[in-house]
Design an enzyme around this catalytic site. Structure first.
Site, mmCIF file in Angstrom:
data_model
loop_
_atom_site.group_PDB
_atom_site.id
_atom_site.type_symbol
_atom_site.label_atom_id
_atom_site.label_comp_id
_atom_site.label_asym_id
_atom_site.label_seq_id
_atom_site.Cartn_x
_atom_site.Cartn_y
_atom_site.Cartn_z
ATOM 1 N N PRO A 56 -26.028 7.515 -15.500
ATOM 2 C CA PRO A 56 -26.378 8.370 -14.362
ATOM 3 C C PRO A 56 -27.580 7.810 -13.594
ATOM 4 O O PRO A 56 -28.517 7.298 -14.202
ATOM 5 C CB PRO A 56 -26.754 9.696 -15.027
ATOM 6 C CG PRO A 56 -27.282 9.297 -16.371
ATOM 7 C CD PRO A 56 -26.481 8.077 -16.777
ATOM 8 N N ARG A 96 -28.221 9.157 -9.771
ATOM 9 C CA ARG A 96 -28.538 10.267 -8.877
ATOM 10 C C ARG A 96 -28.978 11.526 -9.618
ATOM 11 O O ARG A 96 -29.961 12.167 -9.249
ATOM 12 C CB ARG A 96 -27.289 10.578 -8.040
ATOM 13 C CG ARG A 96 -27.515 11.558 -6.911
ATOM 14 C CD ARG A 96 -26.190 11.938 -6.264
ATOM 15 N NE ARG A 96 -25.345 10.820 -5.933
ATOM 16 C CZ ARG A 96 -25.384 10.154 -4.766
ATOM 17 N NH1 ARG A 96 -26.205 10.534 -3.820
ATOM 18 N NH2 ARG A 96 -24.579 9.126 -4.545
ATOM 19 N N CYS A 129 -34.920 2.799 17.161
ATOM 20 C CA CYS A 129 -34.299 2.578 18.454
ATOM 21 C C CYS A 129 -32.779 2.493 18.340
ATOM 22 O O CYS A 129 -32.170 1.470 18.640
ATOM 23 C CB CYS A 129 -34.878 1.295 19.033
ATOM 24 S SG CYS A 129 -34.167 0.835 20.573
HETATM 25 N N1 LLP Z 1 -23.194 2.563 -12.655
HETATM 26 C C1 LLP Z 1 -22.742 1.697 -11.720
HETATM 27 C C2 LLP Z 1 -22.025 0.502 -12.151
HETATM 28 C C3 LLP Z 1 -22.956 1.977 -10.367
HETATM 29 O O1 LLP Z 1 -22.498 1.121 -9.452
HETATM 30 C C4 LLP Z 1 -23.647 3.150 -9.977
HETATM 31 C C5 LLP Z 1 -23.888 3.467 -8.582
HETATM 32 C C6 LLP Z 1 -24.130 4.009 -10.993
HETATM 33 C C7 LLP Z 1 -23.869 3.681 -12.321
HETATM 34 C C8 LLP Z 1 -24.898 5.262 -10.714
HETATM 35 O O2 LLP Z 1 -24.175 6.193 -9.984
HETATM 36 P P1 LLP Z 1 -24.810 7.642 -9.715
HETATM 37 O O3 LLP Z 1 -24.931 8.346 -11.051
HETATM 38 O O4 LLP Z 1 -26.143 7.448 -9.104
HETATM 39 O O5 LLP Z 1 -23.847 8.282 -8.802
HETATM 40 N N2 LLP Z 1 -26.195 4.605 -2.089
HETATM 41 C C9 LLP Z 1 -25.179 5.596 -2.363
HETATM 42 C C10 LLP Z 1 -24.745 5.586 -3.799
HETATM 43 C C11 LLP Z 1 -24.280 4.228 -4.280
HETATM 44 C C12 LLP Z 1 -23.934 4.213 -5.733
HETATM 45 C C13 LLP Z 1 -23.761 2.829 -6.219
HETATM 46 N N3 LLP Z 1 -23.467 2.728 -7.607
HETATM 47 C C14 LLP Z 1 -25.694 6.969 -1.930
HETATM 48 O O6 LLP Z 1 -26.820 7.042 -1.427
HETATM 49 O O7 LLP Z 1 -25.002 7.968 -2.040
#
Ligand code: LLP
Length: 426
Positions: free
Chosen positions: A282, A284, A350
């Site tokens: 995790p 986020r 901008c």
């Molecule tokens: N593991 C891998 C291999 C990943 O690519 C990611 C996120 C995670 C774990 C963690 O995922 P989470 O639990 O955070 O959802 N910039 C985008 C999100 C991109 C996520 C990329 N990979 C946003 O701001 O929503």
């Protein structure tokens, strides 16, 4: 307004975070300013770990790799999912144990793989081509590398297309149908030891069904991989658990996620008589709601719409522009006032797309007011830039009612740092 956010509140009309007055923070440290509540990160981590007591939690460093934040998570016992040499460097600096780090990535450089092998980090291999490169590196370094393969499980996570990673059309992972043959190939190699299997289906997922679906598909593969003689030490099901950004939005809790996937995982491992470690990644969930971005109102303009111009734009928070992401807005110095008009909050960049929040009902906004953008701890600062010649702002960490700088604001010199002018241009 602060649904689910018990680390935030209102005192004397001002927004508070971790018991600290946001207006006072902006006065002390200036704006724009990222403010993170340490206890919220710890609480989120413990809630997640509590739902998966037997699993290892590899925090996804990409969400926020500020060293203070990595240190907090290292102290909580987290491992790390890293996606670059830079993230690996930061995770090692935070003293996250190398045996609890997985090096992920769909296009790693040879130098990144060399670093992973040198540091004894396990690699999640994304293609056969990468396997060959890794083999050569392991031979040169005369060592054995433990690997997983990143599987593309072909499940639809019902999230924004830019953050859905487990669809068969995605650039990530080995197609489901080819998984067994790549494990066979790896088993035959002397310096490579396949010990894990990995997937990650996407991010900001608000329904547990796709996770259950992916787990079922992964456990079928675990069965097949086990049959061909791979001794699995771990099954990594990735990250992706969503958080409620919008008022009234519902997101599954870590225990709901656990209820959806643990029975599938446990039934399969039990029936096969194997005991691989479950890993989750995790990002986020751990950090998103721990952090706010404070920005000052430069100007309020009544035009086609009511535009509130603030001193932070997509240079500091890309999510609204990149994914149409919704972030709650609070007028930090008028946090107890009722909405009176509709405003769009825009940055100073901008580009007409530099809109951080559209058509929000807010109390009367005036120049000098302080805007708080909520839930920016994940993919906020970590996706920032210096676009338009804007030095990045400071980051602070609140703990026990006190705020400390965890990243100084950049200066004009930082805009020029590492630039070199050819002598003929001097
Ligand atoms: N593991 C891998 C291999 C990943 O690519 C990611 C996120 C995670 C774990 C963690 O995922 P989470 O639990 O955070 O959802 N910039 C985008 C999100 C991109 C996520 C990329 N990979 C946003 O701001 O929503």
């Amino acid at each position: 307004m602060f649904q689910h956010r018990d680390h935030m509140g209102i005192e004397n009309g001002h927004l508070t975070i971790g018991g600290v007055d946001a207006v006072a923070l902006a006065e002390k440290f200036g704006t724009p300013l990222y403010v993170t509540d340490e206890s919220r990160i710890r609480a989120n981590y413990r809630r997640f770990k509590g739902a998966f007591p037997d699993a290892d939690i590899y925090y996804a460093a990409k969400a926020n790799y500020n060293l203070a934040i990595l240190n907090i998570l290292a102290l909580e016992g987290a491992g790390a999912d890293v996606f670059s040499d830079g993230e690996l460097f930061c995770a090692l600096k935070a003293e996250i144990s190398p045996d609890k780090i997985l090096f992920n990535g769909n296009s790693k450089t040879d130098a990144e793989l060399e670093m992973a092998v040198r540091e004894g980090i396990r690699v999640s291999v994304d293609s056969l081509d990468e396997l060959q490169t890794l083999l050569k590196i392991a031979e040169v370094q005369r060592t054995e590398v433990e690997i997983a393969f990143r599987v593309n499980p072909d499940v639809s996570p019902k999230t924004h297309p830019k953050i859905a990673t487990g669809l068969k059309t995605s650039k990530f992972g080995i197609p489901h149908a080819e998984v067994i043959s790549v494990y066979k190939e790896a088993l035959a190699l002397r310096n490579i030891k396949p010990v894990g299997i990995h997937c990650h289906i996407g991010s900001q997922i608000l329904d547990v069904a796709p996770f259950a679906d992916a787990t079922r598909k992964m456990m079928e593969l675990v069965d097949q991989v086990n049959r061909i003689g791979v001794e699995l030490k771990f099954v990594d099901l990735g990250g992706g658990l969503g958080v409620p950004y919008k008022p009234g939005e519902k997101a599954p809790s870590p225990s709901e996620l656990a209820d959806a996937i643990l029975p599938v995982f446990e039934e399969c491992t039990k029936s096969l008589g194997i005991a691989p470690k479950l890993i989750l990644e995790p990002g986020r969930y751990i950090v998103a709601d721990s952090t706010i971005l404070l920005a000052r109102v430069n100007t309020v303009k009544r035009a086609y719409k009511n535009f509130v111009g603030i001193d932070a734009g997509f240079n500091l928070l890309l999510r609204p522009v990149m994914y149409d992401a919704y972030h709650n807005i609070v007028i930090a110095n008028k946090a107890d006032q009722s909405p009176s008009d509709t405003y769009s909050v825009v940055g100073p960049i901008c580009e007409s797309g530099d809109v951080l929040a559209s058509d929000r009902r807010l109390p009367k906004v005036e120049k000098g007011d302080l805007i708080a953008i909520l839930d920016v701890g994940a993919y906020g600062f970590s996706m920032s830039s210096q676009y338009n010649g804007r030095p990045r702002c400071a980051e602070t960490l609140v703990c026990d009612g006190r705020a400390k700088i965890i990243r100084k604001s950049e200066s004009y010199d930082d805009l020029l740092r590492r630039q070199v002018i050819p002598s003929r241009l001097k």
